[in-house]
Design an enzyme around this catalytic site. Sequence first.
Site, PDB file in Angstrom:
ATOM      1  N   LYS A   1      19.206 -11.094   2.509  1.00 20.95           N
ATOM      2  CA  LYS A   1      19.585 -10.594   1.428  1.00 20.95           C
ATOM      3  C   LYS A   1      19.351  -9.203   1.070  1.00 20.95           C
ATOM      4  O   LYS A   1      18.078  -8.714   1.669  1.00 20.95           O
ATOM      5  CB  LYS A   1      18.604 -11.333   0.140  1.00 20.95           C
ATOM      6  CG  LYS A   1      19.334 -10.969  -1.163  1.00 20.95           C
ATOM      7  CD  LYS A   1      18.576 -11.558  -2.373  1.00 20.95           C
ATOM      8  CE  LYS A   1      18.925 -11.318  -3.850  1.00 20.95           C
ATOM      9  NZ  LYS A   1      18.481 -12.062  -4.741  1.00 20.95           N
TER      10      LYS A   1
ATOM     11  N   SER B   1      21.655 -12.602  -8.203  1.00 23.66           N
ATOM     12  CA  SER B   1      21.782 -11.503  -7.420  1.00 23.66           C
ATOM     13  C   SER B   1      22.083 -11.915  -5.829  1.00 23.66           C
ATOM     14  O   SER B   1      22.322 -11.080  -5.086  1.00 23.66           O
ATOM     15  CB  SER B   1      20.211 -10.473  -7.279  1.00 23.66           C
ATOM     16  OG  SER B   1      19.402 -11.290  -7.134  1.00 23.66           O
TER      17      SER B   1
ATOM     18  N   GLY C   1      17.360 -16.083 -11.805  1.00 23.53           N
ATOM     19  CA  GLY C   1      18.376 -17.282 -11.721  1.00 23.53           C
ATOM     20  C   GLY C   1      19.155 -16.860 -10.683  1.00 23.53           C
ATOM     21  O   GLY C   1      20.284 -17.515 -10.091  1.00 23.53           O
ATOM     22  N   SER C   2      18.770 -15.748  -9.654  1.00 24.14           N
ATOM     23  CA  SER C   2      19.402 -15.319  -8.610  1.00 24.14           C
ATOM     24  C   SER C   2      19.727 -16.429  -7.517  1.00 24.14           C
ATOM     25  O   SER C   2      20.522 -15.870  -6.606  1.00 24.14           O
ATOM     26  CB  SER C   2      18.676 -14.069  -8.071  1.00 24.14           C
ATOM     27  OG  SER C   2      18.803 -13.128  -9.129  1.00 24.14           O
TER      28      SER C   2
END
Length: 473
Positions: free
Chosen positions: A77, A152, A175-176
């Site tokens: 990420k 995200s 809540g990514s």
Amino acid sequence: MTNFLDWDAVDLVAALRGGQLRAQDVMQATLGRIAVRNEAVNAIIDLRPADTLMAEARAADEATSRGALHGVPLAVKGLADVKGTRNTEGSPLFADRISTRDARFVGLMREAGAIFIGKTNVPEFGLGSHSYNPVHGVTRNPYGAGYTAGGSSGGAGAALACGMVALADGSDMMGSLRNPAGWNNVYGFRPSLGYVPREPGGDTFWQQISTMGPMARAPHDIALMMQVLAQPNPRVPLNMPKQSWDLSGQTTLNGTRVGWLGDWGGALPMEDGIIDLCQGGLSALQALGAQVTPMDAPYDAEALFQAWSDLRAFALAAEMADMFEDPTRRARLKPEAQWEIERGLAMQARALHQACVTRARWFETAADIFESCDVLALPTAQCWPFPADWDWPKSIAGVDMDTYHRWMHVMVPVSLIGVPAISVPVGFNAGGLPMGMQLIAAKGNDVALLNVAHAYHEATRWPQKFPPNIQNA
């Protein structure tokens, strides 16, 4: 015969370990698929040179197996440090920054034998559940190129759905992990706080509202990644004890008690069709033997959101104040980042204390609920994936959203208290866009929750039955 890039990660790892596949074959196929599919979604960014990656794959084939991820291509990420690669966090302020070290969780994956091919796209600084930024552009939904993939961890979700990676890491503050999983027809797991300890170097005592976690196309792949990531760190204060992440392989849920929270007693506006699809997911749980019971709202939704937004603003302001206080750098921050920092810097001690008290009372309330309920269920999102050229949805079901993250209110009950939650796929709307449902358990009951998700997956297999309509490769 399916392409091995579409296999579950546990099967891919087994084939690499058993010699049925070579790491260089997997890498070559991975690069070929990225070349064909990534342009449509823009999920993988900063892809490393093919010659370098192929050399690393050949070296993996020649080496003794290093661990659970030996020879597996992964994309990290785009908020994390991977030594020797660019880490922009989606901000023009860091467009040329090269990481000089691995983040701890990246180091754990490297030690387990993963080969890092590049990064997955994110919103600027990970703020908002829509992965667009001025450095790398927007990540689009594999099930509809005109729509967002969420965030995200949107790049991770889209890359998984497209079969460009078999496993992905992500992070989850609001809540990514769960939102993009739901919007990409995959699984996203937010573990109990402490199983993947915070990165040393910053505030590791008070700031405990975000965590790293895995995303995958099957729950046993989630467990595989947790075996690697869930390592206690004596240098930080909050650790959960090390444990086995082996799943039972159960395919029934006899006696499992599920509490359905729906729209939180009407407090959370939902677009049409979301509740219906989640109820279909609940029916699948019932068919496996679970007892599903509708529940009243267990806590005031507005109080939870106020506490959450205050704690979030305070944490972000503490981490980003230096950029905000420099007028030149501030002008290059997205408006939502400036708003968060300004709120946090202006916060009074009493407001912060009240947020902490609300958080504590909600944790106590949830603990009481879990005495008589094994799993709670909520939708993963309150709206369908929205157009990719939006910044965020301004209204849901006719209700105006007063902040850039209000539309993610449904994520707050989990994020505020650090209990485990997994987003499971529940299907698609008439336009073919995916949706998910959160399954939530008491803190520390992570493996039991993954066992529930595994039984659900074996009965439904949404990611395998309904891959995105991307060019075949």
